[in-house]
Design a protein around this motif. Structure first.
Motif, short mmCIF file in Angstrom:
data_model
loop_
_atom_site.label_atom_id
_atom_site.label_comp_id
_atom_site.label_asym_id
_atom_site.label_seq_id
_atom_site.Cartn_x
_atom_site.Cartn_y
_atom_site.Cartn_z
N SER A 198 20.20 16.15 8.50
CA SER A 198 19.74 17.29 9.00
C SER A 198 20.41 17.76 10.19
O SER A 198 21.04 16.88 10.72
N CYS A 199 20.48 19.00 10.43
CA CYS A 199 21.21 19.53 11.59
C CYS A 199 20.38 20.70 12.32
O CYS A 199 20.20 21.81 11.76
N ALA A 200 19.65 20.26 13.34
CA ALA A 200 18.61 21.29 14.10
C ALA A 200 19.39 22.10 14.77
O ALA A 200 20.14 21.57 15.68
N ALA A 201 19.24 23.35 14.62
CA ALA A 201 20.04 24.41 15.66
C ALA A 201 19.04 25.04 16.56
O ALA A 201 17.99 25.35 16.56
N SER A 202 19.53 24.97 17.61
CA SER A 202 18.86 25.93 18.75
C SER A 202 19.95 26.98 19.46
O SER A 202 21.20 26.79 19.29
N GLY A 203 19.53 28.12 20.05
CA GLY A 203 20.45 29.04 20.58
C GLY A 203 21.05 30.12 19.60
O GLY A 203 21.96 30.72 20.14
N SER B 51 15.59 28.26 6.73
CA SER B 51 15.46 29.35 7.89
C SER B 51 14.35 29.27 8.66
O SER B 51 14.34 29.66 10.07
N SER B 52 13.10 28.94 8.26
CA SER B 52 11.99 28.78 8.92
C SER B 52 12.00 27.89 10.05
O SER B 52 11.46 27.84 11.10
N LYS B 53 12.95 26.69 9.73
CA LYS B 53 12.96 25.67 10.75
C LYS B 53 14.35 25.85 11.40
O LYS B 53 14.73 24.81 12.29
N ASN B 54 15.26 26.85 11.14
CA ASN B 54 16.64 27.02 11.85
C ASN B 54 17.41 25.35 11.48
O ASN B 54 17.84 25.19 12.59
N THR B 55 17.16 24.98 10.42
CA THR B 55 17.79 23.59 10.23
C THR B 55 18.80 23.81 8.83
O THR B 55 18.47 24.21 7.83
N LEU B 56 19.77 22.94 9.01
CA LEU B 56 20.86 22.83 7.84
C LEU B 56 20.57 21.41 7.45
O LEU B 56 20.24 20.44 8.11
N TYR B 57 20.80 21.28 6.13
CA TYR B 57 20.59 20.08 5.43
C TYR B 57 21.92 19.83 4.55
O TYR B 57 22.54 20.63 3.96
N LEU B 58 22.09 18.45 4.41
CA LEU B 58 23.09 17.99 3.46
C LEU B 58 22.33 16.81 2.71
O LEU B 58 22.06 15.79 3.05
N GLN B 59 22.26 17.10 1.49
CA GLN B 59 21.33 16.16 0.50
C GLN B 59 22.74 15.19 -0.33
O GLN B 59 23.47 15.85 -1.01
#
Length: 124
Positions: free
Chosen positions: A21-26, A75-83
């Motif tokens: 997971s990659c959580a983004a802010s800003g 998009s709701s969590k502003n998070t990128l994933y890599l399964q």
């Protein structure tokens, strides 16, 4: 201020799975292109997968991971994933998420924002 924070790495046996997971802010992820990169000890950093901003929506993968890895975005969590499925020892590396603002986003140098990385170790 843009901040990217990866998580989900760990140690797994060959054939196993992990989800990074990659959580983004800003920054709003869906409006920008994102990518996963990795660097193994003694090797150059390489691109793993990219996903274009939502109005383009395409994804691309390195040949070495096609059919095994899936990049996605919530998009709701502003998070990128890599399964990552069917992991191999060659997948052992530190994995980084990266953000490209604007265009083009075709090269590693186009990605101007990086997380600190998360370690993935695959044992045989």
């Amino acid at each position: 201020q843009v901040r990217l924070v990866e998580s989900g790495g760990g140690s797994v046996q060959a054939g196993g799975s992990l989800r990074l997971s990659c959580a983004a802010s800003g920054v709003t992820l869906r409006l920008n292109s994102m990518g996963w990169f990795r660097q193994a000890p003694g090797k150059e950093r390489e691109g793993v997968a990219t996903i274009d901003r939502i109005d383009i929506g395409s994804t691309s993968y390195a040949d070495s991971v096609k059919g095994r890895f899936i990049i996605s975005r919530d998009s709701s969590k502003n998070t990128l994933y890599l399964q990552m499925n069917s992991l191999k020892p060659d997948d052992t590396a530190r994995y980084y998420c990266a953000l490209c603002i604007g265009a083009p986003c075709n090269r590693e140098a186009d990605f101007g924002y990086w997380g600190q990385g998360t370690q993935v170790t695959v044992s045989s």
